[in-house]
Design a protein around this motif. Sequence first.
Motif, PDB file in Angstrom:
ATOM      1  N   VAL A   1      53.596 -52.298   1.600  1.00  0.00           N
ATOM      2  CA  VAL A   1      54.097 -50.996   1.157  1.00  0.00           C
ATOM      3  C   VAL A   1      54.349 -50.071   2.349  1.00  0.00           C
ATOM      4  O   VAL A   1      55.419 -49.454   2.474  1.00  0.00           O
ATOM      5  CB  VAL A   1      53.106 -50.342   0.172  1.00  0.00           C
ATOM      6  CG1 VAL A   1      53.504 -48.890  -0.113  1.00  0.00           C
ATOM      7  CG2 VAL A   1      53.060 -51.126  -1.133  1.00  0.00           C
ATOM      8  N   PHE A   2      53.371 -49.992   3.246  1.00  0.00           N
ATOM      9  CA  PHE A   2      53.515 -49.095   4.398  1.00  0.00           C
ATOM     10  C   PHE A   2      54.648 -49.544   5.311  1.00  0.00           C
ATOM     11  O   PHE A   2      55.408 -48.716   5.825  1.00  0.00           O
ATOM     12  CB  PHE A   2      52.203 -49.018   5.185  1.00  0.00           C
ATOM     13  CG  PHE A   2      51.075 -48.371   4.433  1.00  0.00           C
ATOM     14  CD1 PHE A   2      51.312 -47.620   3.289  1.00  0.00           C
ATOM     15  CD2 PHE A   2      49.764 -48.509   4.862  1.00  0.00           C
ATOM     16  CE1 PHE A   2      50.277 -47.020   2.581  1.00  0.00           C
ATOM     17  CE2 PHE A   2      48.721 -47.918   4.178  1.00  0.00           C
ATOM     18  CZ  PHE A   2      48.973 -47.174   3.040  1.00  0.00           C
ATOM     19  N   ALA A   3      54.759 -50.863   5.524  1.00  0.00           N
ATOM     20  CA  ALA A   3      55.832 -51.385   6.375  1.00  0.00           C
ATOM     21  C   ALA A   3      57.200 -51.038   5.789  1.00  0.00           C
ATOM     22  O   ALA A   3      58.140 -50.701   6.528  1.00  0.00           O
ATOM     23  CB  ALA A   3      55.687 -52.892   6.546  1.00  0.00           C
ATOM     24  N   GLY A   4      57.312 -51.122   4.476  1.00  0.00           N
ATOM     25  CA  GLY A   4      58.568 -50.775   3.820  1.00  0.00           C
ATOM     26  C   GLY A   4      58.926 -49.320   4.026  1.00  0.00           C
ATOM     27  O   GLY A   4      60.084 -48.981   4.357  1.00  0.00           O
ATOM     28  N   TYR A   5      57.949 -48.429   3.841  1.00  0.00           N
ATOM     29  CA  TYR A   5      58.212 -47.001   4.042  1.00  0.00           C
ATOM     30  C   TYR A   5      58.533 -46.694   5.502  1.00  0.00           C
ATOM     31  O   TYR A   5      59.410 -45.881   5.798  1.00  0.00           O
ATOM     32  CB  TYR A   5      57.001 -46.178   3.586  1.00  0.00           C
ATOM     33  CG  TYR A   5      57.007 -45.850   2.113  1.00  0.00           C
ATOM     34  CD1 TYR A   5      57.888 -44.910   1.594  1.00  0.00           C
ATOM     35  CD2 TYR A   5      56.138 -46.479   1.229  1.00  0.00           C
ATOM     36  CE1 TYR A   5      57.901 -44.595   0.239  1.00  0.00           C
ATOM     37  CE2 TYR A   5      56.135 -46.182  -0.121  1.00  0.00           C
ATOM     38  CZ  TYR A   5      57.014 -45.242  -0.614  1.00  0.00           C
ATOM     39  OH  TYR A   5      57.026 -44.939  -1.955  1.00  0.00           O
ATOM     40  N   ILE A   6      57.815 -47.339   6.427  1.00  0.00           N
ATOM     41  CA  ILE A   6      58.069 -47.109   7.853  1.00  0.00           C
ATOM     42  C   ILE A   6      59.474 -47.574   8.231  1.00  0.00           C
ATOM     43  O   ILE A   6      60.195 -46.889   8.968  1.00  0.00           O
ATOM     44  CB  ILE A   6      57.005 -47.835   8.706  1.00  0.00           C
ATOM     45  CG1 ILE A   6      55.647 -47.141   8.544  1.00  0.00           C
ATOM     46  CG2 ILE A   6      57.414 -47.853  10.182  1.00  0.00           C
ATOM     47  CD1 ILE A   6      54.490 -47.900   9.173  1.00  0.00           C
TER      48      ILE A   6
END
Length: 204
Positions: A162-167
């Motif tokens: 999830v965080f990688a996608g947002y980043i």
Amino acid sequence: MDLAGLLLFSSALFIAAASPGPGIAAIVARVLGRGPEGAMAFSIGVALGDVVWLSFAILGLAALAQTFHEVFLVIKYLGAAYLLYIAYKLWTAPAASQEVEANVKAEHPAKLFMAGLAVTMGNPKVMVFYLALLPTFLDLTRITMLGFAELVVATLTILGVVFAGYIALATRARQLFTSPRAIRFLNRTTGTVMAGAAAAVAAR
């Protein structure tokens, strides 16, 4: 633990993690305003905060969390204060992109990690998910050490995705801002978002 329970937990966590909250807002705003450098350290702190709340829930320490309420209040306000500091730095950052990048390198990863951890420890959405909602998905009294390890791995994996996608999305969006005027607008907008995340953490 059984596969069905793990999948149910993972699905619920993915939905909760992907829903924008103070943690996601802070990660996205920081990447938009300062670039992806340092985002990993901040995100790791956010994710490990989730593991702390998961551990509280599984060990039946919700009551202990209430006992140390004052400690968590201090952590929460420290996290909110740091977010406000980042918001101020973003709002006052120079419009020249190379100067902004130079400022990023001055931030120590340990400081970013602790900021991310503090944000999660004071995030009401995370607390409610693990301490109140998690027992509705799983029988916490029957989780073994292996089951706990599986939940931790699932938590870190889902949050990492999830965080990688947002980043990645924030980094892509940031590349569209090239002129000094656009960079100044981006810095001030993301500074405002970061201040909003700080207010959301401190107000609950």
